[in-house]
Design a protein around this motif. Structure first.
Motif, short mmCIF file in Angstrom:
data_model
loop_
_atom_site.label_atom_id
_atom_site.label_comp_id
_atom_site.label_asym_id
_atom_site.label_seq_id
_atom_site.Cartn_x
_atom_site.Cartn_y
_atom_site.Cartn_z
N GLU A 1 0.83 -1.22 0.00
CA GLU A 1 0.00 0.00 0.00
C GLU A 1 0.86 1.26 0.00
O GLU A 1 0.60 2.21 -0.73
CB GLU A 1 -0.81 0.04 1.29
N GLU A 2 1.88 1.24 0.86
CA GLU A 2 2.77 2.40 0.95
C GLU A 2 3.45 2.68 -0.39
O GLU A 2 3.57 3.82 -0.83
CB GLU A 2 3.86 2.16 2.01
N LEU A 3 3.89 1.59 -1.02
CA LEU A 3 4.59 1.73 -2.30
C LEU A 3 3.65 2.33 -3.35
O LEU A 3 4.03 3.25 -4.08
CB LEU A 3 5.08 0.34 -2.76
N ALA A 4 2.43 1.81 -3.41
CA ALA A 4 1.48 2.28 -4.43
C ALA A 4 1.12 3.75 -4.18
O ALA A 4 1.06 4.55 -5.13
CB ALA A 4 0.23 1.40 -4.40
N LEU B 1 4.35 10.45 -6.48
CA LEU B 1 5.51 10.85 -7.30
C LEU B 1 5.10 11.09 -8.75
O LEU B 1 5.93 11.49 -9.57
CB LEU B 1 6.59 9.75 -7.24
N GLY B 2 3.84 10.76 -9.07
CA GLY B 2 3.35 10.96 -10.43
C GLY B 2 3.87 9.91 -11.39
O GLY B 2 3.95 10.15 -12.60
N LEU B 3 4.21 8.73 -10.88
CA LEU B 3 4.77 7.68 -11.76
C LEU B 3 3.66 6.95 -12.51
O LEU B 3 2.57 6.73 -11.97
CB LEU B 3 5.58 6.68 -10.92
N GLY B 4 3.93 6.55 -13.72
CA GLY B 4 2.97 5.82 -14.54
C GLY B 4 2.96 4.34 -14.18
O GLY B 4 3.65 3.90 -13.26
N GLY C 1 16.47 4.59 -7.80
CA GLY C 1 16.75 4.87 -9.22
C GLY C 1 15.49 4.81 -10.07
O GLY C 1 15.24 5.68 -10.91
N ILE C 2 14.67 3.78 -9.86
CA ILE C 2 13.43 3.64 -10.67
C ILE C 2 12.53 4.86 -10.43
O ILE C 2 11.97 5.44 -11.36
CB ILE C 2 12.67 2.34 -10.30
N ALA C 3 12.40 5.25 -9.16
CA ALA C 3 11.51 6.37 -8.82
C ALA C 3 11.96 7.66 -9.48
O ALA C 3 11.15 8.53 -9.80
CB ALA C 3 11.44 6.53 -7.30
#
Ligand code: GRG
Length: 303
Positions: A130-133, A139-142, A202-204
């Motif tokens: 949940e925290e990750l999502a 962060l506005g990530l797709g 890095g991914i973020a």
């Protein structure tokens, strides 16, 4: 989020502690409302337990090294810390290491009971998801980077990483391991989540492939450095310094870097991994005084 003095691991850890502890507190409050009674209290006890927050600091440092600037990265760092927290609660159970003290306080099953601590561990896994999502959305990530974050974290936490390594470790009890076998255990048990912390940063940040590869290589090496240093601390530190009983590895007759190599050679092995980690960054080059400082901290830390 205050920007920490580059190259100062202690300041970066303090910053990570501040932002992640605030998130963990919010999690604990939400859970205490959803799960009333002792189980809710035990979840809050585990989440508010005072660790060093090395993994969150690595998420922040990797994110910034790859060009990320948003404060919402704190949520990704929290997700990693929640997985780490669950692993400590379960690792301390009598069916695993059977420890009474952790982070200077009674372990969760000692403060509550074994069934409660077992449930705390299981309940924390979806909390990390949940925290990750939530953080990925903030962060506005797709969809693609959000999926990549989830795969990275939960693969590192699963049979190909932390759980698999712990399993090998439990099976290896009372049997002497060779150095390559020991390295295989800890690449999964301890190293995978530490590597994931770095890769997630890095991914973020949307790191380009060369930077991602350097972060993964760095994470792999400091993950191993962390465990070698941990074995040295268990053999040489005091229970007061460590916040948990010292000398547990010898008491449990575990194969460790110290039992296989001796203290001096184990220290040298930790430094070798630290140097390889820094070389992975230099190869790109990826300039990050914070990642270099954290690699140094990992092998020189007092606890
Ligand atoms: C079902 C087989 C099976 C496993 C469940 C319990 C578990 C999953 C995995 C154990 C993973 C584990 C506890 C690895 C040890 C990692 C380690 C060296 C922890 C100490 O980390 P620090 O020093 O601790 O960062 P603090 O307290 O500062 O956060």
């Amino acid at each position: 989020m205050a920007d920490t003095a580059a190259g100062d691991a202690v300041a970066l850890l303090a910053e990570a502690r501040q932002v992640v502890d605030a998130e963990l507190d919010r999690c604990a409050e939400r859970l205490a409302a959803d799960v009333p009674g002792p189980l809710g209290d035990a979840l809050a006890y585990a989440l508010r337990s005072p660790g060093k927050r090395v993994r969150p600091a690595l998420v922040l440092a990797a994110y910034r090294a790859a060009g990320g600037r948003s404060d919402a990265i704190a949520g990704i760092a929290t997700a990693v810390e929640v997985v780490h927290t669950y692993s400590l609660v379960h690792d301390d159970l009598p069916c695993m290491d059977d420890d009474d003290m952790r982070r200077g306080r009674p372990t969760t099953h000692r403060a509550f009971d074994i069934p409660t601590a077992t449930r705390v561990g299981y309940l924390l896994v979806p909390v990390a998801g949940e925290e990750l999502a939530r953080a990925a959305a903030a962060l506005g990530l797709g969809a693609e980077p959000t999926g990549a974050l989830a795969v990275e974290l939960f693969e590192a936490g699963g049979i190909r990483g932390m759980v698999g390594g712990q399993w090998l470790d439990l099976e290896a009890e009372r049997r002497g391991l060779t150095l390559p076998e020991l390295t295989a255990v800890h690449r999964g048990k301890t190293g995978a989540l530490i590597r994931a912390a770095v890769v997630l940063g890095g991914i973020a940040a949307g790191a380009e492939p060369g930077v991602s590869r350097a972060l993964r290589g760095y994470g792999e090496e400091i993950g191993l450095a962390f465990q070698v240093a941990d074995d040295v601390l268990d053999a040489t530190g005091t229970s007061e310094e460590l916040g948990k009983p010292a000398g547990r590895d010898a008491a449990l007759a575990k194969s460790t870097y110290v039992s296989v190599l001796g203290v001096a050679a184990a220290r040298a092995e930790a430094v070798r991994h630290q140097q390889r980690a820094v070389a992975e960054l230099a190869d790109v080059p990826l300039v990050s005084e914070s990642l270099v400082a954290l690699a140094r901290y990992i092998v020189t830390r007092p606890s």
